[in-house]
Design an enzyme around this catalytic site. Structure first.
Site, PDB file in Angstrom:
ATOM      1  CB  CYS A 113      -7.679  -8.012   4.642  1.00 35.51           C
ATOM      2  SG  CYS A 113      -7.718  -6.169   4.220  1.00 35.51           S
ATOM      3  CG  HIS A 250      -4.979  -9.931   2.146  1.00 34.47           C
ATOM      4  ND1 HIS A 250      -6.044  -9.717   1.034  1.00 34.47           N
ATOM      5  CD2 HIS A 250      -4.630  -8.904   2.780  1.00 34.47           C
ATOM      6  CE1 HIS A 250      -6.123  -8.350   1.510  1.00 34.47           C
ATOM      7  NE2 HIS A 250      -5.539  -7.772   2.353  1.00 34.47           N
ATOM      8  CG  ASN A 280      -5.889  -4.760   0.192  1.00 34.87           C
ATOM      9  OD1 ASN A 280      -6.678  -5.780   0.263  1.00 34.87           O
ATOM     10  ND2 ASN A 280      -5.073  -4.502   1.242  1.00 34.87           N
TER      11      ASN A 280
END
Ligand code: ACO
EC number: 2.3.1.180
Length: 323
Positions: A113, A250, A280
């Site tokens: 990520c 994020h 996500n």
């Protein structure tokens, strides 16, 4: 001094949208649980003909269009991804070929990520080191391919998509008033591997594997790690949270985003949140959030923008730039 300035940006999402309610017949969950615990309402899921390369190519083309450039103007492609089309060659090289680009060079960056934040920091060094003048930095993921669709604790959290920026060398005065990348701070610590990993790989099982996560453990570490690396970035640049125009974190979980912003003293109205729309999307999440906030007119030329991410590894990092 040389600065790496954002000249354009773009995004691409799979055609299919999957709402929280669509999981209700698949695993024991509810729209209410997902929204309350994560803030996620929907995510895009790639069809068979949509891949990390095709989504990355589409985002790259959109970024080039917005920059008024063509692939001929690009020297380097850095693709942040954990879901490459093939184990090798790098999907960045496939995107290079799809763009009809047969000059320059391209490589993938694997920091889960945090990939896009790592990739922007890396591209900035290539530009300032003189190895490239214009770099396409892409985050593209198809996490739907590595999810265990019978595991309710992970399958509801992730989505597919891609985002990209074009970074270009420009002369700056060397002050915080310059446009471009101003500071960056990167971290990793493999002691946390078991909390978030994929249980397969070419050198171990010979399979692709599935994502495994101890969500509560990740959550426990996230806010502290995120705020530490952001404070290090602020110190490097000599600024405080009050100086920021936009915080683009994020997009993993709305509760992590809110808690981090609160701890740092970043006002709620400066936080870009798209986790409700995309879930996500790992390395694509920050450039996708950027694309939304640029398209709706929030992020404008000259704004001070903080990017942040944390993910598997663990890896984490922040980049401060003036748009
Ligand atoms: N629907 C309904 N119930 C569920 C679901 C679901 N989809 N998933 C889990 N539950 C249940 C659990 O089984 C548990 O039940 P139990 O109490 O009977 O055992 C209960 O809900 C609570 O589970 P927790 O895991 O404690 O829930 P929590 O509040 O921690 O929320 C979540 C889980 C959303 C995963 C959260 O921990 C989180 O967001 N963690 C961080 C994830 C993250 O940020 N990842 C970022 C990096 S991602 C990357 O790098 C690839």
């Amino acid at each position: 001094m040389i600065r790496s300035v954002v000249r354009g940006n773009g995004a691409a999402l799979p055609r299919r949208i999957m709402k929280n309610a669509d999981f209700e017949g698949m695993v024991e969950t509810s729209d209410e649980w997902i929204v309350q615990r994560t803030g996620i309402r929907q995510r895009h899921v790639a069809a068979d003909d949509e891949t990390t390369a095709s989504l990355g190519e589409a985002a790259a083309r959109a970024a080039l269009d917005s920059a008024g450039l063509t692939p001929a103007d690009i020297d380097l492609i850095v693709l942040a991804t954990s879901t490459p089309n093939n184990t090798f060659p790098a999907t960045a090289v496939e995107i290079q070929n799809r763009l009809g680009m047969h000059h320059g060079f391209a490589f993938d960056m694997q920091a889960v990520c945090s990939g896009f934040v790592y990739a922007v920091a890396t591209a900035d060094l290539y530009i300032r080191g003189g190895l490239a003048k214009r770099v396409l930095v892409i985050g593209s993921e198809t996490f739907s391919r590595i999810l265990d669709w019978s595991d309710r604790s992970t399958c509801v959290l992730f989505g597919d998509g891609a985002g990209a920026v074009v970074l270009e060398a420009a002369e700056g005065a060397g002050s915080i008033a310059d446009r471009g990348v101003l500071a960056a701070s990167l971290r990793s610590d493999g002691v946390h591997k078991e909390k978030l990993f994929v249980d397969g790989g070419p050198s171990t099982t010979g399979t692709v594997g599935h994502l495994r996560m101890e969500g509560r453990e990740v959550f426990k570490h996230a806010v502290g790690m995120i705020t530490d690396v952001i404070e290090a970035t602020f110190a490097q640049a000599g600024i405080t949270a009050q100086d920021l125009d936009w915080f683009v974190p994020h997009q993993a979980n709305k509760r992590i985003i809110d808690a981090s912003a609160k701890k740092l003293g970043i006002a709620e109205q400066k936080v870009v949140v798209t986790v409700d729309l995309h879930g996500n999307t790992s390395a694509a999440s920050v450039p996708l959030a950027l694309s939304v906030a640029v398209a709706d007119g929030r992020i404008k030329k000259g704004d001070l923008v903080l990017l942040e991410a944390m993910g598997g590894g663990f890896t984490w990092g922040a980049v401060l730039l003036r748009w």
